[in-house]
Enzyme design. Structure first.
Site, PDB file in Angstrom:
ATOM      1  N   LEU A  33       0.824  -1.211   0.000  1.00 21.52           N
ATOM      2  CA  LEU A  33       0.000   0.000   0.000  1.00 21.52           C
ATOM      3  C   LEU A  33       0.856   1.259   0.000  1.00 21.52           C
ATOM      4  CD1 LEU A  33      -2.849  -0.978   2.503  1.00 21.52           C
ATOM      5  CD2 LEU A  33      -2.682  -1.420   0.038  1.00 21.52           C
ATOM      6  N   HIS A  37      -3.309   4.145  -2.572  1.00 24.91           N
ATOM      7  CA  HIS A  37      -4.283   3.302  -1.878  1.00 24.91           C
ATOM      8  C   HIS A  37      -4.917   4.069  -0.710  1.00 24.91           C
ATOM      9  CE1 HIS A  37      -1.588   0.009  -3.536  1.00 24.91           C
ATOM     10  NE2 HIS A  37      -2.768  -0.295  -4.025  1.00 24.91           N
ATOM     11  N   GLY A 154      -8.825   2.661  -8.586  1.00 23.46           N
ATOM     12  CA  GLY A 154      -8.024   3.821  -8.968  1.00 23.46           C
ATOM     13  C   GLY A 154      -8.125   4.105 -10.468  1.00 23.46           C
TER      14      GLY A 154
END
Ligand code: PAF
Length: 288
Positions: A33, A37, A154
């Site tokens: 991450l 994120h 994303g």
């Protein structure tokens, strides 16, 4: 924060939240991450509110990697990932083992796949033929296990988000799919777990993808007539060739809804590109 490794226990918890009428958001990740994120997780929290529940899945999905790709060396950092999730107020981290997602024992070996047949063609689909089948399959599994009312992806993986939205629409999944903006380094490089592979010399030139997006945008914006794609592609290709260590995979100009390639470019069309630096393949995209 609860940490669940078995799909059955995760599903039981998600169902209990559903029975309580709580909105549940899923942020699917492959771990490692980073700030990108974190921004998806914050987006999820804003959408479900303090009373809702946020689940982050951390699973490096083998079926979306080709045989020559980086599955083995993909960065893994579970302890740091869990720490970040905790600090962001995540309610549950789902960290399944490969065998519990894809059982392989004789008699109960995994054999069901989800294939989106239109938007997954072209761009990433050309270079990575089974990639989107692996993504759609694992996301479908994660949706079934975590039963979310919404899921956040994303925008950096624009084609992936489009494929998932299509799957959700075609299969009538009762899930709102949210696409959250790309988070960038100060020089414009899109934040990605794979940036960790770049050696300092490659990292210095990796903002070439962003520079190309900005250049393409500057060419198209503010013009009444459409901009022909071919000469623009040529000049961006030259620009990438001049960046030390960069090797172009593709530049595509496309319609954001159909993902069809465009030859005459207008504002709202998009550019997507993939560039290799040594063994590292970077992708990015943006609106023109
Ligand atoms: O974007 C990713 O990290 C992965 O493709 C996803 C959506 C978690 C599926 O493995």
């Amino acid at each position: 924060m609860k940490k669940l490794t078995h799909p059955r226990t995760m599903q039981r918890l998600a169902r209990s939240w559903q029975r309580e009428g709580l909105p549940v958001a899923l942020v699917p990740t492959m771990g490692a991450l980073h700030a990108g994120h974190a921004s998806l997780i914050k987006h999820a929290r804003r959408r479900v509110g303090e009373a809702g529940r946020v689940i982050v899945s951390l699973f490096v999905n083998p079926t979306q990697f080709g045989p020559q790709e980086d599955f083995q060396r993909y960065p893994r950092s579970e302890a740091a990932d869990l720490k970040l999730c905790r600090s962001l107020g995540v309610d549950a981290a789902f960290t399944p083992k490969i065998e519990s997602i894809y059982p392989s024992e004789a008699g109960r070996a995994f054999s069901t796949f989800v294939k989106e047949a239109s938007l997954s063609q072209g761009m990433e689909g050309d270079t990575r033929p089974l990639h989107f089948q692996g993504v759609a399959t694992v996301v479908m599994i994660l949706f079934q296990v975590t039963q979310p009312s919404l899921a956040v992806f994303g925008e950096k993986d624009f084609q992936q988000a489009a494929v998932i939205k299509r799957m959700v629409r075609d299969l009538w999944l009762p899930i709102e799919t949210i696409v959250s903006p790309t988070v960038r380094e100060p020089d414009g490089l899109a934040i990605s777990s794979r940036n960790a592979y770049l050696v300092p010399e490659e990292r210095r030139h990796a903002s070439i993808l962003w520079q190309c997006i900005e250049r393409a945008r500057a060419r198209v914006r503010g013009r009444i007539d459409p901009t022909p794609a071919a000469p623009l592609r040529q000049s961006l290709t030259r620009q990438i060739r001049n960046a030390p260590g960069a090797e172009l995979d593709y530049i595509q100009f496309f319609d954001p809804d159909t993902l069809r390639p465009q030859t005459q470019l207008r504002k709202n069309h998009r550019i997507a590109l993939a560039v290799r630096f040594g063994h590292t393949r970077l992708i990015d995209n943006g609106a023109l």
